[in-house]
Write a protein that holds these residues in place. Sequence first.
Motif, PDB file in Angstrom:
ATOM      1  N   PHE A 167     -67.892  47.044 -14.300  1.00 26.73           N
ATOM      2  CA  PHE A 167     -67.275  48.331 -13.978  1.00 26.73           C
ATOM      3  C   PHE A 167     -65.777  48.256 -14.179  1.00 26.73           C
ATOM      4  CE2 PHE A 167     -70.810  50.625 -12.295  1.00 26.73           C
ATOM      5  CZ  PHE A 167     -71.641  49.686 -11.731  1.00 26.73           C
ATOM      6  N   PHE A 188     -64.162  54.574 -10.299  1.00 27.96           N
ATOM      7  CA  PHE A 188     -64.961  53.683 -11.129  1.00 27.96           C
ATOM      8  C   PHE A 188     -65.570  54.402 -12.329  1.00 27.96           C
ATOM      9  CE2 PHE A 188     -65.215  49.765  -8.701  1.00 27.96           C
ATOM     10  CZ  PHE A 188     -64.749  50.169  -7.466  1.00 27.96           C
ATOM     11  N   GLY A 189     -65.728  53.655 -13.413  1.00 29.03           N
ATOM     12  CA  GLY A 189     -66.508  54.128 -14.529  1.00 29.03           C
ATOM     13  C   GLY A 189     -67.991  53.979 -14.234  1.00 29.03           C
ATOM     14  N   THR A 190     -68.821  54.381 -15.189  1.00 28.06           N
ATOM     15  CA  THR A 190     -70.269  54.361 -14.986  1.00 28.06           C
ATOM     16  C   THR A 190     -70.893  53.002 -15.282  1.00 28.06           C
ATOM     17  OG1 THR A 190     -70.495  55.267 -17.201  1.00 28.06           O
ATOM     18  CG2 THR A 190     -70.600  56.824 -15.368  1.00 28.06           C
ATOM     19  N   GLY A 191     -70.100  52.080 -15.789  1.00 23.65           N
ATOM     20  CA  GLY A 191     -70.585  50.717 -15.961  1.00 23.65           C
ATOM     21  C   GLY A 191     -71.132  50.409 -17.339  1.00 23.65           C
ATOM     22  N   MET A 242     -74.463  56.246 -12.947  1.00 24.86           N
ATOM     23  CA  MET A 242     -73.392  57.081 -12.392  1.00 24.86           C
ATOM     24  C   MET A 242     -72.267  56.263 -11.776  1.00 24.86           C
ATOM     25  SD  MET A 242     -75.587  60.253 -10.866  1.00 24.86           S
ATOM     26  CE  MET A 242     -74.232  61.397 -11.086  1.00 24.86           C
ATOM     27  N   GLY A 243     -72.340  54.966 -11.874  1.00 28.61           N
ATOM     28  CA  GLY A 243     -71.278  54.148 -11.319  1.00 28.61           C
ATOM     29  C   GLY A 243     -71.212  54.249  -9.806  1.00 28.61           C
ATOM     30  N   LEU A 244     -70.045  54.024  -9.272  1.00 31.79           N
ATOM     31  CA  LEU A 244     -69.818  54.133  -7.835  1.00 31.79           C
ATOM     32  C   LEU A 244     -69.071  55.432  -7.568  1.00 31.79           C
ATOM     33  CD1 LEU A 244     -70.136  50.952  -8.290  1.00 31.79           C
ATOM     34  CD2 LEU A 244     -68.937  50.755  -6.112  1.00 31.79           C
ATOM     35  N   TYR A 263     -69.006  54.123  -0.683  1.00 30.47           N
ATOM     36  CA  TYR A 263     -69.430  54.553  -2.003  1.00 30.47           C
ATOM     37  C   TYR A 263     -70.960  54.572  -2.032  1.00 30.47           C
ATOM     38  CZ  TYR A 263     -64.784  53.464  -3.934  1.00 30.47           C
ATOM     39  OH  TYR A 263     -63.442  53.433  -4.214  1.00 30.47           O
ATOM     40  N   GLN A 284     -73.993  54.119  -5.079  1.00 31.31           N
ATOM     41  CA  GLN A 284     -74.214  53.708  -6.457  1.00 31.31           C
ATOM     42  C   GLN A 284     -75.585  54.161  -6.896  1.00 31.31           C
ATOM     43  OE1 GLN A 284     -74.206  49.458  -7.260  1.00 31.31           O
ATOM     44  NE2 GLN A 284     -74.032  49.774  -9.458  1.00 31.31           N
ATOM     45  N   GLN A 321     -66.421  54.744 -19.370  1.00 27.21           N
ATOM     46  CA  GLN A 321     -66.973  53.596 -20.090  1.00 27.21           C
ATOM     47  C   GLN A 321     -68.067  54.150 -21.019  1.00 27.21           C
ATOM     48  OE1 GLN A 321     -67.166  51.152 -16.072  1.00 27.21           O
ATOM     49  NE2 GLN A 321     -67.611  49.805 -17.800  1.00 27.21           N
ATOM     50  N   PHE A 358     -72.258  51.140  -0.673  1.00 30.43           N
ATOM     51  CA  PHE A 358     -71.290  50.054  -0.554  1.00 30.43           C
ATOM     52  C   PHE A 358     -70.128  50.491   0.328  1.00 30.43           C
ATOM     53  CE2 PHE A 358     -72.579  46.707  -3.374  1.00 30.43           C
ATOM     54  CZ  PHE A 358     -73.389  47.318  -4.301  1.00 30.43           C
TER      55      PHE A 358
END
Lengths: 110, 115
Positions: free
Chosen positions: B91, B105-108, A41-43, A35, A37, B6, A90
């Motif tokens: 997340f 995954f969401g953007t957090g 934009m998250g993962l 991934y 990060q 999120q 990651f």
Amino acid sequence: NAGVTQTPKFRVLKTGQSMTLLCAQDMNHEYMYWYRQDPGMGLRLIHYSVGEGTTAKGEVPDGYNVSRLKKQNFLLGLESAAPSQTSVYFCASSYWAEAFFGQGTRLTVV
Amino acid sequence: AQTVTQSQPEMSVQEAETVTLSCTYDTSESDYYLFWYKQPPSRQMILVIRQEAYKQQNATENRFSVNFQKAAKSFSLKISDSQLGDAAMYFCAYSGSNTGNQFYFGTGTSLTVIP
């Protein structure tokens, strides 16, 4: 318990250089992932593998290649680094109910 | 592809108070898992809590609990008695049986705990 180990943890590259990120897991997991990060934009999934000798593209595969020659290792390659590849990377491995992550690699391309 | 949303980029909570982080997801699968991961400044990704879709009972781990609304495709995280060590990025994530075990995954949500 080593879990998932990534090397290196930090790296600075010049535009056009190549490098390989190494990921090793000792949990005998079939699934492994790379991934990236980025802020806000998250993962995002780059590539993944469902077993030794297999690889598949994720959401953002362009500019990256991977290999899974051994079950415990998953390598991510950048053939010609670009500033857009500046990110935190990651590696993760999983069974069906949990993903385990390495500590991340902060890569800066200048 | 599955999506995880999120909508709260940042949240704050007073120490010892309760806070709820929101997450919605989109899927056509019936067999899946939902997760909340915590990422402190150390950058390490830590599993906080996991919910199996076929279980109606909401998962609980000490001060952390979820409100899983399957029909609404909603999966919120409640943190009770917030502590300074809870400050982190959180997340929401999804993993389904028909999607190659990929984790989406969401953007957090960045959580700040105010002393």
